[in-house]
Design an enzyme around this catalytic site. Structure first.
Site, PDB file in Angstrom:
ATOM      1  N   CYS A 134       0.838  -1.203   0.000  1.00  0.00           N
ATOM      2  CA  CYS A 134       0.000   0.000   0.000  1.00  0.00           C
ATOM      3  C   CYS A 134       0.869   1.248   0.000  1.00  0.00           C
ATOM      4  O   CYS A 134       1.436   1.622   1.033  1.00  0.00           O
ATOM      5  CB  CYS A 134      -0.914  -0.008   1.233  1.00  0.00           C
ATOM      6  SG  CYS A 134      -1.883   1.491   1.416  1.00  0.00           S
ATOM      7  N   CYS A 137      -0.205   4.141   2.218  1.00  0.00           N
ATOM      8  CA  CYS A 137       0.127   3.948   3.628  1.00  0.00           C
ATOM      9  C   CYS A 137       1.615   4.155   3.887  1.00  0.00           C
ATOM     10  O   CYS A 137       2.001   4.741   4.906  1.00  0.00           O
ATOM     11  CB  CYS A 137      -0.216   2.521   4.076  1.00  0.00           C
ATOM     12  SG  CYS A 137      -1.778   1.886   3.461  1.00  0.00           S
ATOM     13  N   ASP A 138       2.463   3.669   3.010  1.00  0.00           N
ATOM     14  CA  ASP A 138       3.870   3.499   3.377  1.00  0.00           C
ATOM     15  C   ASP A 138       4.881   4.310   2.569  1.00  0.00           C
ATOM     16  O   ASP A 138       6.067   4.321   2.910  1.00  0.00           O
ATOM     17  CB  ASP A 138       4.241   2.009   3.274  1.00  0.00           C
ATOM     18  CG  ASP A 138       3.461   1.165   4.282  1.00  0.00           C
ATOM     19  OD1 ASP A 138       3.036   1.727   5.316  1.00  0.00           O
ATOM     20  OD2 ASP A 138       3.265  -0.027   4.038  1.00  0.00           O
TER      21      ASP A 138
END
Ligand code: NAP
Length: 319
Positions: A134, A137-138
């Site tokens: 993701c 997200c990261d």
């Protein structure tokens, strides 16, 4: 099992636990059949920094424990096992975990989706240590670092483009020359100076002990292998909704299997069965959006039950 519950929630991720929290606070005494591997996709994430209310970030697994505990505090009960069969042909609906049968007037399906994995041992070992599924997200963890993305669809290119906001360089490894992604995304990626394509190539191994240090890539045409030094490895080869149990009962997209819900609602085609989270959403796929739709599903289930009870109470009584 003789007892008929107000609601059974199938799935233990952000959607399922949020539905459980709202249902529990509405006195519906939810039973959450959360799955043997409860917690969902956040269990393979390290820091979550984009969930509002956690200004210092939180580890994905800790966040899921908190979600679960919050629902439990208001009386949600849990079965830590996988549902093996459902029967949505009539109410009360029936849900089985092996031979144990559970019944409820409403069901919320929140079984999520799973990011496809390459299936490498090294990929699994380094999840949360540089291997991610993701970018939203990261990506921010890779400021001024080198990142490799695998995949040739819209997700892979969208993620690669997003990661260029942070990383110094992004390799996109794709197993053939042609892209599945839309031409506009391919053009955009080609025009981005930070992106370099490694085509006709597959990732054979993710390198590193404590964290990702590189990937070994094999050219499928020449057979040559090379090692690409990299700090982050994003697998973007698609998602599969966890819907196999429900396909006989619930309307779903033919090709992808995602459940279909009514617009601005979590209602499925079966009155009393609701779907929340990634199992019915391949667009946003965030913990916060899944949690939001879990809340919606609990409210929808509560309203459905009230309406049913109102209808039953106002039906003519035998004299
Ligand atoms: P996708 O379109 O199914 O693409 C998956 C990609 O991963 C393909 O290029 C595929 O290669 C590759 N792949 C699959 N398994 C692999 C494996 N084991 N090893 C190496 N490569 C593998 O999935 P997606 O990109 O997640 O997109 C899903 C849907 O969402 C699509 O309809 C897409 O258009 C849509 N979407 C749209 C946007 C947007 O419009 N902004 C953004 C994201 C997603 P092959 O091509 O060789 O099969």
């Amino acid at each position: 099992m003789d007892e008929t519950r107000d609601v059974i929630i199938i799935g233990g991720g952000p959607a399922g636990y949020t539905a459980a929290l709202y249902a529990a606070r509405a006195n519906m005494q939810p039973l959450v059949i959360e799955g043997f591997n409860w917690g969902g996709q956040l269990m393979i994430t390290s820091d979550v920094e984009n969930y509002p209310g956690y200004p210092d970030g939180e580890l994905g697994p800790t966040m899921m424990q908190d979600f679960r505990r919050q629902a439990e505090r208001f009386g949600a009960e849990f079965v830590t096992d996988d549902v093996t069969r459902v029967d949505f042909s009539e109410r009360p609906f029936r849900v089985w975990v092996d031979r144990d049968e559970y019944r409820a007037e409403t069901v919320i399906v929140a079984t999520g989706a799973s990011a496809r994995q390459l299936g490498l041992e090294s990929e699994q070992r380094l999840q949360g240590r540089g291997v991610s599924y993701c970018a939203t997200c990261d990506a921010a963890f890779f400021r001024d670092k080198v990142v490799t993305v695998v995949g040739g669809g819209d997700s892979a290119l969208e993620e690669a483009l997003f990661i260029t906001r942070f990383a110094s360089a992004v390799h996109v490894v794709h197993r053939r020359q042609e892209f599945r992604a839309s031409p506009i995304m391919v053009d955009r990626a080609r025009q981005n100076e930070k992106i370099e394509f490694v085509l006709d190539s597959v990732v054979e191994e993710v390198l590193g002990d404590a964290k990702v240090t590189g990937v070994r890539v094999r050219n499928v045409v020449t057979g040559d292998t090379t090692e690409l030094p990299t700090d982050g490895f994003f697998v973007a080869i698609g998602h599969d909704p966890n819907t196999a149990l429900f396909l006989d009962w619930l309307d779903h997209e033919e090709e992808s299997g995602y459940l279909v819900t009514e617009p601005r609602s979590t209602a499925t085609n079966v009155p009393g069965v609701f779907a929340a989270g990634d199992v019915q959403d391949h667009t946003y796929r965030q913990a916060i959006t899944a949690a939001g739709s879990g809340c919606m599903a609990a409210l929808d289930a509560e309203r459905f039950l009230s309406e049913q009870r109102h209808v039953a109470a106002s039906a003519p009584q035998p004299v």
